[in-house]
Motif scaffolding. Structure first.
Motif, mmCIF file in Angstrom:
data_model
loop_
_atom_site.group_PDB
_atom_site.id
_atom_site.type_symbol
_atom_site.label_atom_id
_atom_site.label_comp_id
_atom_site.label_asym_id
_atom_site.label_seq_id
_atom_site.Cartn_x
_atom_site.Cartn_y
_atom_site.Cartn_z
ATOM 1 N N SER A 1 10.837 -49.467 13.459
ATOM 2 C CA SER A 1 10.789 -49.492 14.918
ATOM 3 C C SER A 1 9.346 -49.615 15.421
ATOM 4 O O SER A 1 9.094 -50.242 16.452
ATOM 5 C CB SER A 1 11.442 -48.244 15.496
ATOM 6 O OG SER A 1 10.819 -47.074 14.999
ATOM 7 N N THR B 1 7.731 -52.969 16.458
ATOM 8 C CA THR B 1 8.067 -53.612 17.724
ATOM 9 C C THR B 1 6.804 -53.885 18.529
ATOM 10 O O THR B 1 6.012 -52.981 18.788
ATOM 11 C CB THR B 1 9.020 -52.719 18.535
ATOM 12 O OG1 THR B 1 10.257 -52.596 17.835
ATOM 13 C CG2 THR B 1 9.267 -53.302 19.918
ATOM 14 N N THR C 1 11.316 -57.235 18.255
ATOM 15 C CA THR C 1 11.913 -55.949 18.601
ATOM 16 C C THR C 1 12.745 -55.463 17.415
ATOM 17 O O THR C 1 13.639 -56.181 16.956
ATOM 18 C CB THR C 1 12.799 -56.057 19.847
ATOM 19 O OG1 THR C 1 12.020 -56.562 20.935
ATOM 20 C CG2 THR C 1 13.358 -54.701 20.224
#
Length: 123
Positions: A88, A91, A120
């Motif tokens: 994550s 991103t 993303t």
């Protein structure tokens, strides 16, 4: 002048992979380094990886080393960043940039920039 166009961004699940491409035009890149940077919302632009077009020498940020591979295609005048095991925290908007000489990690040392492509990673 060097023109750079990024492609390959998108939405991917954590643990997945993406291949980012940077197509260069306008000048022979044999004396240039092409680098990838990224910028997440509210954060500074940071170095990801770079490759010297002439001798193929590469550099990686610690955060992506071992998960990413940068390469160049002389015939297509393209630099590719293969990113695996995405997290994550990967991103960001990813930018490619060009600079004369060997790989550099500071964005201010790059003279030409693309418009960026969004990556993303969903958890």
């Amino acid at each position: 002048q060097v023109q750079l166009v990024e492609s390959g961004g998108g939405l991917v699940q954590a643990g997945g992979s993406l291949r980012l491409s940077c197509a260069a035009s306008g000048r022979t890149l044999s004396s240039y380094t092409v680098g990838w940077f990224r910028q997440a919302p509210g954060k500074e632009r940071e170095f990801v990886s770079a490759i010297n077009w002439g001798d193929g020498s590469t550099s990686y940020a610690a955060s992506v080393k071992g998960r990413s591979t940068i390469s160049r295609d002389n015939a297509k005048n393209t630099v590719t960043l293969q990113m695996n095991s995405l997290k994550s925290e990967d991103t960001a908007v990813y930018y490619c940039a060009a600079s004369l000489g060997h790989p550099k990690v500071l964005s201010r040392d790059y003279d030409y920039w693309g418009q960026g492509t969004q990556v993303t990673v969903s958890s």
